[in-house]
Motif scaffolding. Sequence first.
Motif, mmCIF file in Angstrom:
data_model
loop_
_atom_site.group_PDB
_atom_site.id
_atom_site.type_symbol
_atom_site.label_atom_id
_atom_site.label_comp_id
_atom_site.label_asym_id
_atom_site.label_seq_id
_atom_site.Cartn_x
_atom_site.Cartn_y
_atom_site.Cartn_z
ATOM 1 N N THR A 35 0.844 -1.205 0.000
ATOM 2 C CA THR A 35 0.000 0.000 0.000
ATOM 3 C C THR A 35 0.875 1.249 0.000
ATOM 4 O OG1 THR A 35 -0.096 -0.275 2.391
ATOM 5 C CG2 THR A 35 -2.005 -0.993 1.145
ATOM 6 N N GLY A 80 -4.578 4.005 2.305
ATOM 7 C CA GLY A 80 -5.699 4.051 3.232
ATOM 8 C C GLY A 80 -5.558 5.193 4.209
ATOM 9 N N ASN A 137 -9.687 -4.174 6.810
ATOM 10 C CA ASN A 137 -9.008 -3.633 5.645
ATOM 11 C C ASN A 137 -8.496 -4.839 4.902
ATOM 12 O OD1 ASN A 137 -7.195 -2.556 3.854
ATOM 13 N ND2 ASN A 137 -5.831 -1.642 5.365
ATOM 14 N N PRO A 138 -8.977 -5.211 3.731
ATOM 15 C CA PRO A 138 -9.641 -4.369 2.741
ATOM 16 C C PRO A 138 -11.142 -4.633 2.508
ATOM 17 C CG PRO A 138 -8.718 -6.276 1.651
ATOM 18 C CD PRO A 138 -8.489 -6.468 3.119
ATOM 19 N N LYS A 159 -7.359 6.820 11.642
ATOM 20 C CA LYS A 159 -8.499 6.712 10.715
ATOM 21 C C LYS A 159 -9.701 7.475 11.260
ATOM 22 C CE LYS A 159 -5.775 3.552 8.914
ATOM 23 N NZ LYS A 159 -5.120 3.493 7.643
ATOM 24 N N SER A 184 -14.932 0.560 7.142
ATOM 25 C CA SER A 184 -13.638 0.942 6.541
ATOM 26 C C SER A 184 -13.895 1.855 5.335
ATOM 27 C CB SER A 184 -12.782 -0.274 6.153
ATOM 28 O OG SER A 184 -13.159 -0.807 4.902
ATOM 29 N N TYR A 186 -12.694 1.127 2.088
ATOM 30 C CA TYR A 186 -12.182 0.404 0.928
ATOM 31 C C TYR A 186 -13.294 -0.381 0.249
ATOM 32 C CZ TYR A 186 -8.064 1.120 3.844
ATOM 33 O OH TYR A 186 -7.101 1.675 4.640
ATOM 34 N N ARG A 197 -8.072 -3.485 -4.601
ATOM 35 C CA ARG A 197 -8.582 -2.617 -3.535
ATOM 36 C C ARG A 197 -8.582 -1.169 -4.010
ATOM 37 N NH1 ARG A 197 -5.844 -0.858 2.140
ATOM 38 N NH2 ARG A 197 -4.912 0.683 0.734
ATOM 39 N N SER A 205 -9.466 2.604 -2.517
ATOM 40 C CA SER A 205 -9.788 3.387 -1.324
ATOM 41 C C SER A 205 -10.736 4.506 -1.736
ATOM 42 C CB SER A 205 -8.506 3.967 -0.728
ATOM 43 O OG SER A 205 -8.852 5.037 0.126
#
Length: 393
Positions: A15, A38, A174-175, A238, A322, A324, A369, A371
Motif C-alpha cells: 500500500t 488508506g 481492511n480491505p 483513521k 472501513s 475500501y 482494492r 480506497s
Amino acid sequence: MRLAQRVQRIRPSATVSITALAAKLRSEGKDIIALSVGEPDFPTPEHICAAACDAIKRGETKYTVVDGSPDLKQAIIEKFRRDNELAFEPDQILVSCGAKQACFNACLALLEAGDEVIVPAPCWVSYPDMVRLTGAEPVIVHTSAEHGHKMTAEQLRGAINEATRVLIVNSPCNPTGATYTRADWNALAEVLLDHPRIFVITDDIYEHLHWGAEPFCSLLSACPDLGARVLTVNGVSKTYAMTGWRVGYCAGPVPLINAMTTLQSQSTTNACSISQAAAIAALTGDQACVAEMRAEFQDRQSFVVERLNELPGFHCRPGDGSFYAFPDVREALDTLAVNDDVTLCEQILAEAGVALVPGTAFSAPGHLRLSFAADRKTLTKALDRMGDFLETR
Ligand code: PMP
Ligand code: GLU
C-alpha cells in the motif's frame, strides 16, 4: 552489502509503495489518481490541530514516558469505557507511533521462530510480514464472500495445531469492510476457550468507520472471558483523520504491555509528544467530526460499489465499514486474458492513470482494492477512466 536474513523474509508494504509510485509518476507530470493508500482525505479537525499548537506553546516538546503521557492514557481508558464498555488500568495501556507499531511490538513480544499465527484473509498487507520478521509463520485462512469475508469457527478450529500461538483479526477489515458481530466473536471464542495457549490481537482501527446493521462490538466486549489473552489495538489515524500524527494505542495484559514497552524503549521511545497532546483533544473533544466523516464515507461506499458493479467482470459486495471497496475481478481477468490482479493493476495505472492495490497484497488474488477516501469528483473521474480502459481493451 550483507543484509540480515530477517529483511529477506519480508517485502515492502504494497500500500505504501504503490502510493509512492503514484506520487513519483505525478511528479513526472503524469495525470494519476491515487486510490491506493488508506488514509482519510479530510483535514485533521481544527480543535485537534489547535491542541497541538497549544502543546508546542506550553513547551511540550520533550520526550514523554515511553508508554504514553498519563493524560493520554486516561483519555484512552475513558474511550474504552465509553465506546466499548471495557475497563482498563493505566498499566494495561501502551501508546505507540501508530497502530502499526502497536501490532509490530506485539508480534516481537509474543512470537518465536516456529510459531504459527492465524490470519484470516483478505487481510491488511502488514500482518503476514510482521509475523515473518519474527521467524514465525503466518497461516492464512481464506474467507469467502458467501460468509461475508469472515472466518468461521470451523475454519479457525481447522487451522489450529500445536504450533499455533496467535490469531490476528481486524474488524472492520481492511480491505473488505467485514465486521465481526457479537455472535461471530462468541462462535470464535468457543473454539479459543478450548485452546488456552492462543493469544489474540484484535485490530479495531476502523471501529468508528462502521455502518453495519449491528453496532460495532470489540472482541473483549463480547467475550470478557478471553481477557487475559487479548490485545486490543486502536488508534487515532483513521477515526480523526490523523494518519501523519502517528499515534496508536493498545490495551492488554500487564506482562505483555510491559514487554512491548521495553521493546519500544529500545526503538522509538515514545509517540511524538505534540501528537500525544493532539490525540487527547481527539479522544476527549467533540465527537461530531467522527459522525460527519463516517456519514460521508458511507455515502461514498454506496456510490463506489454501484459504479464498480457496472464495470464488466467486476463484482463488489459492500462491506460494513472501513473506506475500501474490494471487487472480485476474476471474471474481468478471464475476459481480458490478463494473467493476474497485479498485472491488471499495473495496466490500470499505466493506461488509465488510476493507482489501486492488487488483491494479492492482501493475500486475496483476483481482487483489487480501491480506497474511497477521496472526494466524489475524484472517485467519479477514476471510475470513468477505469470504465473506458475496460471497454476499449
Ligand atoms: N491496522 C490496519 C488494519 C490498517 O489499515 C492500518 C493503516 N495503516 C493500521 C493498522 C495502522 O494505522 P496507524 O499506524 O496509522 O495507526
Ligand atoms: N493501512 C493503510 C493502507 O492499508 C495505510 C498504509 C499502510 O500503513 O499500509 O493503505
